[in-house]
Design an enzyme around this catalytic site. Structure first.
Site, PDB file in Angstrom:
ATOM      1  CG  ASP A  89      43.900   7.778  76.551  1.00 31.00           C
ATOM      2  OD1 ASP A  89      42.688   7.566  76.315  1.00 31.00           O
ATOM      3  OD2 ASP A  89      44.308   8.791  77.141  1.00 31.00           O
ATOM      4  CE  LYS A 152      47.068  11.174  76.367  1.00 31.04           C
ATOM      5  NZ  LYS A 152      47.000  10.056  77.335  1.00 31.04           N
ATOM      6  CE  LYS A 182      44.010  12.446  78.113  1.00 38.60           C
ATOM      7  NZ  LYS A 182      43.987  11.058  78.646  1.00 38.60           N
TER       8      LYS A 182
END
Length: 215
Positions: A89, A152, A182
């Site tokens: 991430d 995300k 996400k």
């Protein structure tokens, strides 16, 4: 809805200890969630504790502000992959993005290739709290064009900067179906998680996994 398989159980607290990592993974195994997210320093231990369990191991790159040099992020990613991470991430360089530089897309592409060469996935944290809707759309398109696997919403480190239904719907409208979403940041209840999933989220990053799964 099998909400368990949407959940990435997360502990990115500054004070996290090895015992906390072990507890996070033990709980994740018991809850049968999708994966766990831990700081880079603890990836190797987490990988050992996961063993052959069906848990994805996620860590962060360029966290939490994202304005590291790309070379630094690449090296950080290499070390995380070496230590056993399955997913990365990475925080977008919001500073460069706001400046209109092409560098974020180049960085995404480099990190995507690195992740994919190691059979791993790359998620980009765009930090929606700092972006207008127009900028969110632009950032999402940069991610998609660069081969990113997921977008995300948030690091979870910005006050009042978590995922909302509006953000998820906006991202789902612009992203192709091949790019996941996400949702993260302040997701603490089952109701919140379900709302975000119904809005289009494919994953939920949360430090409240047990509360969400057990309802």
């Amino acid at each position: 809805m099998n909400i368990k398989r949407f959940i990435e159980s997360t502990n990115l607290q500054t004070t996290i200890t090895g015992n906390d990592v072990d507890a996070l993974i033990a709980e994740a195994k018991a809850l049968e969630v999708f994966g766990v997210c831990v700081p880079p320093f603890w990836v190797k231990r987490a990988s050992r504790e996961i063993g052959d369990a069906d848990l994805s191991l996620v860590t962060i790159v360029g966290f939490p502000l994202g304005y590291h040099m790309t070379e630094t992020k690449v090296e950080e990613a290499k070390l995380a992959l070496r230590d056993g991470a399955n997913e990365l991430d990475v925080v977008m360089n919001v500073s460069a993005f706001k400046d209109g530089m092409p560098w974020p897309k180049i960085e995404f592409a480099k990190l995507s290739k690195l992740a994919h060469d190691h059979d791993a996935m790359l998620k980009v944290i765009i930090e929606v709290a700092y972006l207008t809707d127009e900028e969110i759309v632009k950032a999402a398109r940069l991610c998609s064009d660069a081969g990113v696997d997921f977008v995300k919403t948030s690091t979870g480190m910005v006050t009042n900067g978590g995922a909302t239904e509006h953000h998820i719907k906006l991202l789902r409208e612009v992203l192709p179906s091949s790019v996941g979403i996400k949702a993260s940041g302040g997701i603490k209840t089952r109701e919140q998680a379900i709302q975000l999933i119904e809005a289009g989220a494919d994953r939920i990053g949360t430090s409240s996994a047990a509360q969400i799964v057990n309802g």
